[in-house]
Design an enzyme around this catalytic site. Structure first.
Site, PDB file in Angstrom:
ATOM      1  N   GLY A 102      -3.833 -10.818  -4.961  1.00  0.00           N
ATOM      2  CA  GLY A 102      -4.848 -10.052  -5.463  1.00  0.00           C
ATOM      3  C   GLY A 102      -4.333  -8.709  -5.193  1.00  0.00           C
ATOM      4  O   GLY A 102      -3.236  -8.278  -4.612  1.00  0.00           O
ATOM      5  N   GLN A 162      -4.684   0.624  -5.494  1.00  0.00           N
ATOM      6  CA  GLN A 162      -3.395   0.326  -4.887  1.00  0.00           C
ATOM      7  C   GLN A 162      -2.398   0.724  -5.762  1.00  0.00           C
ATOM      8  O   GLN A 162      -1.065   1.052  -5.190  1.00  0.00           O
ATOM      9  CB  GLN A 162      -3.317  -1.275  -4.417  1.00  0.00           C
ATOM     10  CG  GLN A 162      -4.144  -1.611  -3.465  1.00  0.00           C
ATOM     11  CD  GLN A 162      -4.029  -3.012  -3.064  1.00  0.00           C
ATOM     12  OE1 GLN A 162      -4.399  -4.011  -3.859  1.00  0.00           O
ATOM     13  NE2 GLN A 162      -3.211  -3.419  -2.068  1.00  0.00           N
ATOM     14  N   CYS A 205      -2.007  -7.541   3.310  1.00  0.00           N
ATOM     15  CA  CYS A 205      -2.258  -6.550   2.164  1.00  0.00           C
ATOM     16  C   CYS A 205      -1.011  -5.981   1.609  1.00  0.00           C
ATOM     17  O   CYS A 205      -0.057  -5.665   2.529  1.00  0.00           O
ATOM     18  CB  CYS A 205      -3.045  -5.659   2.532  1.00  0.00           C
ATOM     19  SG  CYS A 205      -3.809  -4.256   1.175  1.00  0.00           S
ATOM     20  N   LEU A 206      -0.797  -5.827   0.392  1.00  0.00           N
ATOM     21  CA  LEU A 206       0.390  -5.246  -0.201  1.00  0.00           C
ATOM     22  C   LEU A 206       0.554  -3.815   0.049  1.00  0.00           C
ATOM     23  O   LEU A 206       1.710  -3.490  -0.171  1.00  0.00           O
ATOM     24  CB  LEU A 206       0.321  -5.841  -2.103  1.00  0.00           C
ATOM     25  CG  LEU A 206       0.224  -6.809  -2.391  1.00  0.00           C
ATOM     26  CD1 LEU A 206       0.302  -7.170  -3.688  1.00  0.00           C
ATOM     27  CD2 LEU A 206       1.709  -7.713  -1.785  1.00  0.00           C
ATOM     28  N   HIS A 262     -11.929  -9.079   0.017  1.00  0.00           N
ATOM     29  CA  HIS A 262     -10.702  -8.206   0.174  1.00  0.00           C
ATOM     30  C   HIS A 262     -10.454  -7.208  -0.941  1.00  0.00           C
ATOM     31  O   HIS A 262     -10.286  -5.926  -0.547  1.00  0.00           O
ATOM     32  CB  HIS A 262      -9.458  -8.823   0.500  1.00  0.00           C
ATOM     33  CG  HIS A 262      -8.104  -8.076   1.112  1.00  0.00           C
ATOM     34  ND1 HIS A 262      -7.564  -8.064   2.262  1.00  0.00           N
ATOM     35  CD2 HIS A 262      -7.643  -7.256   0.354  1.00  0.00           C
ATOM     36  CE1 HIS A 262      -6.565  -7.291   2.099  1.00  0.00           C
ATOM     37  NE2 HIS A 262      -6.511  -6.663   0.968  1.00  0.00           N
ATOM     38  N   GLU A 263     -10.359  -7.496  -2.184  1.00  0.00           N
ATOM     39  CA  GLU A 263     -10.157  -6.835  -3.179  1.00  0.00           C
ATOM     40  C   GLU A 263     -11.307  -5.807  -3.419  1.00  0.00           C
ATOM     41  O   GLU A 263     -11.037  -4.684  -3.770  1.00  0.00           O
ATOM     42  CB  GLU A 263      -9.846  -7.532  -4.546  1.00  0.00           C
ATOM     43  CG  GLU A 263      -8.564  -8.462  -4.268  1.00  0.00           C
ATOM     44  CD  GLU A 263      -7.227  -7.840  -3.636  1.00  0.00           C
ATOM     45  OE1 GLU A 263      -7.075  -6.582  -3.756  1.00  0.00           O
ATOM     46  OE2 GLU A 263      -6.621  -8.252  -3.047  1.00  0.00           O
ATOM     47  N   HIS A 298     -11.257  -2.694  -1.293  1.00  0.00           N
ATOM     48  CA  HIS A 298     -10.407  -1.802  -1.614  1.00  0.00           C
ATOM     49  C   HIS A 298     -11.220  -0.777  -2.664  1.00  0.00           C
ATOM     50  O   HIS A 298     -10.941   0.468  -2.774  1.00  0.00           O
ATOM     51  CB  HIS A 298      -9.185  -2.279  -2.520  1.00  0.00           C
ATOM     52  CG  HIS A 298      -8.193  -2.865  -1.744  1.00  0.00           C
ATOM     53  ND1 HIS A 298      -7.346  -1.967  -0.841  1.00  0.00           N
ATOM     54  CD2 HIS A 298      -7.494  -3.920  -1.596  1.00  0.00           C
ATOM     55  CE1 HIS A 298      -6.604  -2.526  -0.265  1.00  0.00           C
ATOM     56  NE2 HIS A 298      -6.403  -3.798  -0.565  1.00  0.00           N
TER      57      HIS A 298
END
Ligand SMILES: [Zn+2]
Length: 174
Positions: free
Chosen positions: A45, A50, A94-95, A136-137, A140
Site C-alpha cells: 500500500g 508518502q 510502513c514504507l 493504514h493507508e 496516512h
C-alpha cells in the site's frame, strides 16, 4: 515513473490531505506512478503524502500469492463508512518507516467508499490483510502513522532510529 518515498519524521506525513475535486489525467498518471513505486519498494500500500503529494489518494494490492494476477486498487477520497466491532491484530510496517514493525489492533472488517479511476463511486467490504492495509493507508491521509498506536516510548525509539537512518542516507548522498 518511480518516486522516492518520504521517511518519518517529515511534516508532510503529519498533515491532513485535501479531497480530490476533479479526476484529471495528471492524477491518473500520479496513481500509476504510485503503483509503480509501491510494487518496486516492494509494498502492499502507498498513500500520496508518502511521496509528498497532499491529495486524498491511496493505492494498494494485498495479493501476495505467487503467480496470481496482481489486484491493484486505486482509491480517490476513500472513506470508511462502517467498521466491525470484531478486531484483528496484524504486524504492520510502513514504507515511510523502513524495517520497523508493530502489532496493531484494528477493526477486522470495514466497508469503504471511494472514487475509482473513471470517477465512479465504488463501495466494497474488506477483511483480513486488505482491511488492515486500507485502514493504514487512509490513516496516512489524516496525518496518522501506525506508530501513533504504539506506546510513546516505543514510538520515540522508532523515531530516533528513523532520524539516524535519514542522517546516514543524507551522508551517503553527499
Ligand atoms: Zn504506511
Amino acid at each position: 515513473m518511480k518516486h522516492s518515498i518520504l521517511i518519518h519524521p517529515d511534516p508532510r506525513l503529519k498533515k491532513i490531505c485535501a479531497p480530490v475535486a476533479d479526476l484529471s489525467d495528471k492524477l491518473r498518471l500520479l496513481a500509476d506512478d504510485m503503483l509503480e513505486t509501491m510494487y518496486a519498494a516492494p509494498g502492499i500500500g502507498l498513500a500520496a503524502p508518502q511521496i509528498g503529494v497532499m491529495d486524498r489518494l491511496i493505492v494498494l494490492d494485498c495479493e501476495k500469492e505467487e503467480g496470481v494476477e496482481p489486484k491493484p486498487l486505486v482509491m480517490f477520497n476513500p472513506e470508511i463508512i462502517s467498521a466491525s466491532d470484531e478486531t484483528n491484530v496484524y504486524e504492520e510496517g510502513c514504507l515511510s518507516i523502513p524495517e520497523q514493525y508493530g502489532d496493531i489492533e484494528r477493526p477486522a472488517e470495514v466497508k469503504v467508499r471511494w472514487l475509482d479511476l473513471d470517477g465512479n463511486l465504488q463501495e466494497r467490504d474488506f477483511d483480513g490483510l486488505w482491511a488492515t492495509c486500507v485502514q493504514h493507508e487512509i490513516d496516512h491521509l489524516n496525518g496518522k502513522l501506525f506508530i501513533d498506536y504504539l506506546k510513546p516510548l516505543r514510538r520515540q525509539m522508532i523515531t530516533r532510529k528513523m532520524m539516524k537512518l535519514k542522517r546516514e542516507r543524507a551522508r551517503e548522498a553527499d
